[in-house]
Motif scaffolding. Structure first.
Motif, PDB file in Angstrom:
ATOM      1  N   ALA A  80      10.011  30.555 -20.027  1.00 32.23           N
ATOM      2  CA  ALA A  80       9.348  29.190 -18.637  1.00 32.23           C
ATOM      3  C   ALA A  80      11.153  27.952 -19.013  1.00 32.23           C
ATOM      4  O   ALA A  80      11.689  28.613 -19.707  1.00 32.23           O
ATOM      5  CB  ALA A  80       8.357  28.939 -19.113  1.00 32.23           C
ATOM      6  N   GLU A  81      11.007  27.598 -17.926  1.00 30.67           N
ATOM      7  CA  GLU A  81      11.856  26.923 -17.078  1.00 30.67           C
ATOM      8  C   GLU A  81      11.204  25.743 -16.003  1.00 30.67           C
ATOM      9  O   GLU A  81      10.569  26.218 -15.735  1.00 30.67           O
ATOM     10  CB  GLU A  81      13.079  27.555 -16.692  1.00 30.67           C
ATOM     11  N   VAL A  82      11.960  24.601 -16.256  1.00 29.12           N
ATOM     12  CA  VAL A  82      10.928  23.680 -15.906  1.00 29.12           C
ATOM     13  C   VAL A  82      11.954  22.419 -15.212  1.00 29.12           C
ATOM     14  O   VAL A  82      12.911  22.597 -15.032  1.00 29.12           O
ATOM     15  CB  VAL A  82      10.335  22.361 -16.490  1.00 29.12           C
ATOM     16  N   ILE A  83      11.833  22.428 -13.149  1.00 29.32           N
ATOM     17  CA  ILE A  83      12.918  22.446 -12.794  1.00 29.32           C
ATOM     18  C   ILE A  83      11.973  20.932 -12.361  1.00 29.32           C
ATOM     19  O   ILE A  83      11.393  20.555 -12.203  1.00 29.32           O
ATOM     20  CB  ILE A  83      13.788  22.595 -11.802  1.00 29.32           C
ATOM     21  N   GLU A  84      13.021  19.599 -12.617  1.00 30.59           N
ATOM     22  CA  GLU A  84      13.385  18.108 -12.331  1.00 30.59           C
ATOM     23  C   GLU A  84      13.781  17.369 -11.950  1.00 30.59           C
ATOM     24  O   GLU A  84      15.091  17.682 -11.342  1.00 30.59           O
ATOM     25  CB  GLU A  84      12.580  17.254 -13.489  1.00 30.59           C
TER      26      GLU A  84
END
Length: 191
Positions: A80-84
Motif C-alpha cells: 500500500a502507498e498513501v499520498i498526503e
C-alpha cells in the motif's frame, strides 16, 4: 527751492527703486513622487481549481493505492502507498506532499476487502515516509523528495463539475490512488 529739492528727492528715489534688481528666483525643483510597487498577494493570483479544492480542506487530503487482489506479500514487499497533499501557503502552485509506503516485515498473506467483510489490519508491516516539495503544473503534481531529489509525477483527475478530486494517477507506473481518510502520524512512545 524747497519745492525743487522735494521734486528732485522724489525723482531720485524713484530712480533708485527702479534700478534695484530683483533677486532672481531659482526655478522650482520638480519633485517626482514614486508610488510603491503593487504587491501581488498569493490570493490575488488566479488559483487553479485543484489548489482551491486543496485549500478548502483544513486537514491534508489523502489518496491511497492498495494491492487489490488476494496475494502473498514477501518481506520488504510494498502492499500500500498513501499520498498526503496539503497547501504550503507560500505560493499558489506549491504543495506539501508526503508519500507513505507500507511494506511487509515478514511474509504476509494479503486478502482484498471489497467492503463486505470487516477490515483486517495487518500488523506485520512498517511505514516509510518521504517528505516532498510539490509543484502543480496544469493537472500534474510533481513531488520532489527533499533528501534524494527524486521526482514522482501524479496526474490529478477531477470530476466533471471540477469540485472534487476523483483520484491521482502515478504517471511512471500507472497506479491509481483513490481518496481515503487522512491518518495523522502516530505519537512516538520513546525517543
Amino acid at each position: 527751492m524747497k519745492k525743487f529739492l522735494m521734486v528732485l528727492f522724489v525723482i531720485s528715489g524713484q530712480i533708485l527703486f527702479s534700478q534695484v534688481k530683483k533677486k532672481s528666483v531659482p526655478p522650482a525643483i520638480k519633485k517626482e513622487v514614486l508610488l510603491p510597487p503593487k504587491i501581488v498577494r498569493p490570493e490575488d493570483r488566479p488559483v487553479s481549481k485543484i489548489v482551491s479544492i486543496i485549500r478548502k480542506n483544513e486537514i491534508p487530503m489523502a489518496f491511497k493505492f492498495e494491492v487489490n487482489k488476494d496475494t502473498i506479500i514477501l518481506p520488504k514487499g510494498e502492499f500500500a502507498e498513501v499520498i498526503e497533499i496539503s497547501n504550503s501557503y507560500t505560493f499558489s502552485e506549491e504543495l506539501d506532499v508526503t508519500i507513505i509506503s507500507k511494506s511487509a516485515v515478514d511474509t504476509l498473506k494479503f486478502e482484498f476487502n471489497d467492503g463486505s467483510k470487516p477490515e483486517r489490519i495487518p500488523y506485520s508491516y512498517y511505514d516509510s515516509r518521504k517528505w516532498c516539495d510539490g509543484i502543480l503544473t496544469k493537472e500534474t503534481i510533481k513531488a520532489t523528495d527533499k533528501e534524494t531529489k527524486s521526482v514522482v509525477s501524479f496526474r490529478v483527475v477531477l470530476d466533471k463539475s471540477k469540485k472534487k478530486i476523483l483520484y491521482l494517477l502515478n504517471i511512471s507506473n500507472g497506479r491509481k490512488y483513490l481518496p481515503t481518510a487522512y491518518e495523522p502520524p502516530a505519537p512516538s512512545i520513546g525517543f
